[in-house]
Design a protein around this motif. Structure first.
Motif, mmCIF file in Angstrom:
data_model
loop_
_atom_site.group_PDB
_atom_site.id
_atom_site.type_symbol
_atom_site.label_atom_id
_atom_site.label_comp_id
_atom_site.label_asym_id
_atom_site.label_seq_id
_atom_site.Cartn_x
_atom_site.Cartn_y
_atom_site.Cartn_z
ATOM 1 N N ASP A 97 -9.838 62.981 -33.074
ATOM 2 C CA ASP A 97 -10.954 62.345 -33.774
ATOM 3 C C ASP A 97 -12.151 63.291 -33.876
ATOM 4 N N GLY B 32 -3.181 59.025 -42.210
ATOM 5 C CA GLY B 32 -3.417 57.720 -41.597
ATOM 6 C C GLY B 32 -4.334 57.763 -40.382
ATOM 7 N N LEU B 33 -4.387 58.920 -39.703
ATOM 8 C CA LEU B 33 -5.246 59.026 -38.525
ATOM 9 C C LEU B 33 -6.729 58.955 -38.875
ATOM 10 N N SER C 86 -8.176 57.074 -41.177
ATOM 11 C CA SER C 86 -8.526 55.651 -41.244
ATOM 12 C C SER C 86 -8.396 54.983 -39.883
ATOM 13 N N HIS C 87 -7.405 55.394 -39.124
ATOM 14 C CA HIS C 87 -7.209 54.804 -37.792
ATOM 15 C C HIS C 87 -8.452 55.008 -36.919
ATOM 16 N N TYR C 88 -8.980 56.215 -36.901
ATOM 17 C CA TYR C 88 -10.129 56.518 -36.047
ATOM 18 C C TYR C 88 -11.463 56.061 -36.632
#
Length: 194
Positions: free
Chosen positions: A5, A38-39, A41-43
């Motif tokens: 992140d 996708g990471l 948006s995930h974080y």
């Protein structure tokens, strides 16, 4: 902050700073950070939330660099000098990522409906630091009596003008930052008695 992140945040600062909000995509940031799409948006959720996180992190980092310098100042005027010098120095030390703060500021022309009230609230932390230095200077006699809030905005506007000139224009004037410091200090310093 975990390494992925943090990598996303640094990539966002660089890409948003270079391309602006409208010119940046989440995919660009993922590619720059070297992570799966996708990471991002995930974080960080949405593009707007990532934009705000990138700008707000930069405000926190700037203040983290400025405060220790100001604490060492012997007078309020010296604290104003420390603020300006540390702020301008930070911009040069972080050339790749700092421009996000130009884009994510209450003085920018953000091309979207980004929550400008949240941006203004975050920037008030910067103004508060300048206001503290001015108030201290008026109390110790190093700064002349001035309206504190308006003068803090004047100081920051001068700094912002120099930074925007450096980063966003072809006008790389030698000594621009040094002259900015001198101009602001001349404007707020209590005149010496003859």
């Amino acid at each position: 902050m975990a390494s992925k992140d943090r990598a996303i945040l640094l990539a966002a600062q660089e890409v948003f700073g270079r391309k602006g909000y409208a010119g940046t995509t989440m995919k660009m940031i993922a590619e720059k950070a070297g992570v799966a799409f996708g990471l991002v948006s995930h974080y960080f959720g949405t593009k707007e939330e990532l934009f705000l996180a990138a700008g707000f992190d930069m405000v926190d980092r700037v203040l983290g660099a400025i405060r220790p310098q100001m604490e060492q100042a012997e007078t309020g005027l010296a604290a104003v000098r420390s603020f300006i010098s540390a702020y301008l120095g930070f911009t040069l030390e972080n050339k790749a990522t700092f421009p996000v703060l130009i884009r994510c500021s209450p003085f920018s022309d953000v091309e979207t409906l980004v929550d400008r009230k949240r941006i203004a609230a975050k920037f008030s932390e910067i103004f508060a630091v300048v206001e503290e230095a001015l108030t201290r200077g008026m109390a110790d006699g190093s700064v002349r009596e001035l309206p504190v809030k308006a003068t803090a905005l004047f100081i920051f506007s001068n700094i912002l003008g120099a930074v925007r000139t450096y980063f966003l224009t072809p006008f790389h004037l030698p000594g621009l930052f040094d002259e900015t410091v001198k101009y602001v200090l001349r404007s707020v310093a209590r005149p010496l008695e003859a």
